[in-house]
Design a protein around this motif. Structure first.
Motif, PDB file in Angstrom:
ATOM      1  N   VAL A 178     -16.295  -4.754  -7.596  1.00 35.30           N
ATOM      2  CA  VAL A 178     -16.941  -4.360  -6.445  1.00 35.30           C
ATOM      3  C   VAL A 178     -18.596  -4.762  -6.510  1.00 35.30           C
ATOM      4  CG1 VAL A 178     -17.533  -2.200  -5.253  1.00 35.30           C
ATOM      5  CG2 VAL A 178     -15.221  -2.437  -6.161  1.00 35.30           C
ATOM      6  N   LYS A 234     -10.819   3.993   6.209  1.00 36.59           N
ATOM      7  CA  LYS A 234     -11.348   2.403   6.634  1.00 36.59           C
ATOM      8  C   LYS A 234     -10.810   1.486   5.685  1.00 36.59           C
ATOM      9  CE  LYS A 234     -15.475  -0.326   6.300  1.00 36.59           C
ATOM     10  NZ  LYS A 234     -17.004  -0.341   5.863  1.00 36.59           N
ATOM     11  N   TYR A 235     -10.931   1.583   4.393  1.00 28.66           N
ATOM     12  CA  TYR A 235     -10.313   0.686   3.543  1.00 28.66           C
ATOM     13  C   TYR A 235      -8.713   0.781   3.147  1.00 28.66           C
ATOM     14  CZ  TYR A 235     -15.243  -0.469   2.081  1.00 28.66           C
ATOM     15  OH  TYR A 235     -16.296  -1.053   2.041  1.00 28.66           O
ATOM     16  N   TRP A 236      -8.210   1.858   3.102  1.00 31.19           N
ATOM     17  CA  TRP A 236      -6.826   1.919   3.220  1.00 31.19           C
ATOM     18  C   TRP A 236      -5.864   1.765   4.335  1.00 31.19           C
ATOM     19  CZ3 TRP A 236      -7.226   7.166   0.101  1.00 31.19           C
ATOM     20  CH2 TRP A 236      -7.674   7.085  -1.191  1.00 31.19           C
ATOM     21  N   LYS A 246      -9.363   0.141  -6.015  1.00 30.09           N
ATOM     22  CA  LYS A 246     -10.713  -0.867  -5.681  1.00 30.09           C
ATOM     23  C   LYS A 246     -11.152  -0.314  -4.351  1.00 30.09           C
ATOM     24  CE  LYS A 246     -12.159  -5.512  -5.762  1.00 30.09           C
ATOM     25  NZ  LYS A 246     -11.688  -6.926  -6.055  1.00 30.09           N
ATOM     26  N   GLN A 247     -10.218  -0.222  -3.360  1.00 33.73           N
ATOM     27  CA  GLN A 247     -10.885   0.436  -2.269  1.00 33.73           C
ATOM     28  C   GLN A 247     -11.532   1.536  -2.233  1.00 33.73           C
ATOM     29  OE1 GLN A 247      -7.127  -0.536  -0.148  1.00 33.73           O
ATOM     30  NE2 GLN A 247      -7.475  -2.446   0.111  1.00 33.73           N
ATOM     31  N   PRO A 264       0.877  -1.182  -0.198  1.00 39.98           N
ATOM     32  CA  PRO A 264      -0.002   0.059   0.011  1.00 39.98           C
ATOM     33  C   PRO A 264       0.988   1.351   0.069  1.00 39.98           C
ATOM     34  CG  PRO A 264      -0.093  -0.807   2.239  1.00 39.98           C
ATOM     35  CD  PRO A 264       0.517  -1.981   1.442  1.00 39.98           C
ATOM     36  N   LYS A 302     -14.890   1.118  -3.336  1.00 43.67           N
ATOM     37  CA  LYS A 302     -15.641   0.703  -2.380  1.00 43.67           C
ATOM     38  C   LYS A 302     -16.346   2.063  -1.344  1.00 43.67           C
ATOM     39  CE  LYS A 302     -14.021  -3.989  -2.187  1.00 43.67           C
ATOM     40  NZ  LYS A 302     -13.506  -5.103  -1.465  1.00 43.67           N
ATOM     41  N   ALA A 303     -15.143   2.616  -1.047  1.00 45.41           N
ATOM     42  CA  ALA A 303     -15.405   3.842  -0.339  1.00 45.41           C
ATOM     43  C   ALA A 303     -16.475   4.895  -0.891  1.00 45.41           C
ATOM     44  CB  ALA A 303     -14.031   4.605   0.075  1.00 45.41           C
ATOM     45  N   ASP A 334      -5.011  -2.114  -6.083  1.00 48.20           N
ATOM     46  CA  ASP A 334      -6.023  -2.873  -5.031  1.00 48.20           C
ATOM     47  C   ASP A 334      -6.472  -1.469  -4.215  1.00 48.20           C
ATOM     48  OD1 ASP A 334      -3.377  -2.255  -4.254  1.00 48.20           O
ATOM     49  OD2 ASP A 334      -3.349  -3.450  -2.617  1.00 48.20           O
ATOM     50  N   MET A 335      -5.895  -0.494  -4.077  1.00 51.57           N
ATOM     51  CA  MET A 335      -6.215   0.686  -3.294  1.00 51.57           C
ATOM     52  C   MET A 335      -7.246   1.334  -4.100  1.00 51.57           C
ATOM     53  SD  MET A 335      -2.534   2.170  -1.525  1.00 51.57           S
ATOM     54  CE  MET A 335      -3.511   3.174  -0.178  1.00 51.57           C
TER      55      MET A 335
END
Length: 352
Positions: free
Chosen positions: A348, A69-71, A254-255, A41, A258-259, A251-252
């Motif tokens: 997602v 929260k996601y990161w 993608k997060q 990350p 999601k956020a 991946d971040m």
């Protein structure tokens, strides 16, 4: 002797098995490509966003700590506020920010020059209105003939919508009274100009139109759900990420999607709680807040969604070509297939 031979054969068999395991190639992914390795990350994420209520999901995601929260708590988030999409898109293309929220107009123009960032998710569709000044005599778009109309910035999504609206009413953009003249002014300056009766109309994102109407200095003559293209159901706010950040930290991204999706869902389910969150972030970004009733009115004119209407973006890009903002590309040669990377959004949505 037989025991020694058996032992030797057993040793040889183990050796062969070990060597085979060491030389085994990595299994390909189902689609035939090598399975991507998880990236470490980023320690800092540079996120861009506008000082505008139409970017409400980004505001709520920041205020609710959804990105964090996601990161993870160890990731530092640096937020940069922008006044327009041209500045945002330039910053994204020149590695000043990693990802963030922008409009399709300037983003498309910049992508066709640099080709080094992608749209990864939707956030909001629509939210702009056409406002006529009080006592201007303008009651419909046809009355704009010979008038001057303000838009936030040249090449903006709002200008593209205005040009489409004028075309629908057989009006041309000109530099004299034979058509409609377009000038660029920041919404705050447009509000002042409307108060001082210096301009006759404007196509602006909410809540500026509502504020002008509530002050009694203007009237909304084309509501958000009649603004082209697609009667207001066009992308106004999108989530974009640089190619570099996508490559190094997919991946971040993608997060972040999601956020953003969580924030859209939160606003829909908790509108009253959202108004205060939006106001708090607006204060942090611009130095001043906004009356809650204005925020409420603005949110009611937004279609918050993660979906991305590719056809609408292509239609707006063709308007930019006609206007001269996109050069050296013919409309029939326009290709935005690489501008949109919605693969992570699809994951997602599928719960992956």
């Amino acid at each position: 002797m037989k025991k020694n031979m058996s032992l030797l054969l057993a040793i040889m068999l183990v050796t062969v098995l070990v060597l085979s395991a060491c030389g085994k190639k990595e299994e390909p992914a189902k689609d035939g490509a090598a399975a991507p390795k998880a990236s470490a990350p980023a320690s800092t994420v540079r996120l861009g966003i506008f000082k505008n209520v139409t970017h409400a999901p980004g505001y709520v995601a920041l205020e609710q700590g959804l990105f964090q929260k996601y990161w993870g708590e160890n990731v530092k988030i640096e937020v940069t506020a922008f006044d327009n999409g041209s500045d945002f898109s330039t910053a994204l293309a020149t590695d000043q920010i990693d990802l963030g929220y922008t409009g399709p107009g300037p983003a498309t123009n910049q992508f066709l020059k640099s080709k080094n960032f992608r749209i990864v998710s939707g956030s909001n569709n629509g939210g702009a209105v056409l406002v006529a000044a009080k006592d201007s005599g303008i009651t419909s778009p046809k009355d704009l003939l010979g008038k001057t109309v303000a838009i936030p910035t040249k090449g903006s999504t709002n200008e593209i919508s205005l040009r489409l609206l004028l075309k629908e009413n057989n009006l041309n953009v000109t530099t004299d009274k034979t058509g409609v003249q377009i000038i660029a002014r920041a919404p705050a300056d447009t509000l002042i100009a409307m108060r001082q009766k210096e301009i006759e109309a404007t196509l602006v994102p909410e809540p500026w139109g509502t504020q002008m109407e509530q002050e009694g200095i203007g009237k909304i003559i084309v509501d958000w759900n009649k603004i082209p293209p697609n009667n207001g159901d066009y992308p106004l706010t999108l989530l974009a990420a640089s190619d570099k950040f996508l490559k190094e930290h997919r991946d971040m991204v993608k997060q972040a999607i999601k956020a953003n999706a969580d924030a859209v869902d939160f606003i829909k389910k908790n509108p009253d709680k959202s108004y205060e969150l939006i106001n708090n972030r607006l204060k942090a970004l611009s130095g001043k807040g906004m009356e809650i009733n204005l925020i409420k009115a603005a949110i009611s004119r937004l279609n918050l969604t993660t979906d991305v209407n590719k056809a609408a973006i292509e239609e707006m890009a063709k308007v930019s070509i006609d206007a001269g903002y996109i050069k050296d590309i013919k409309k029939e040669e326009l290709d935005l297939s690489k501008f949109l990377d919605l693969s992570l959004l699809e994951e997602v949505k599928a719960g992956k």
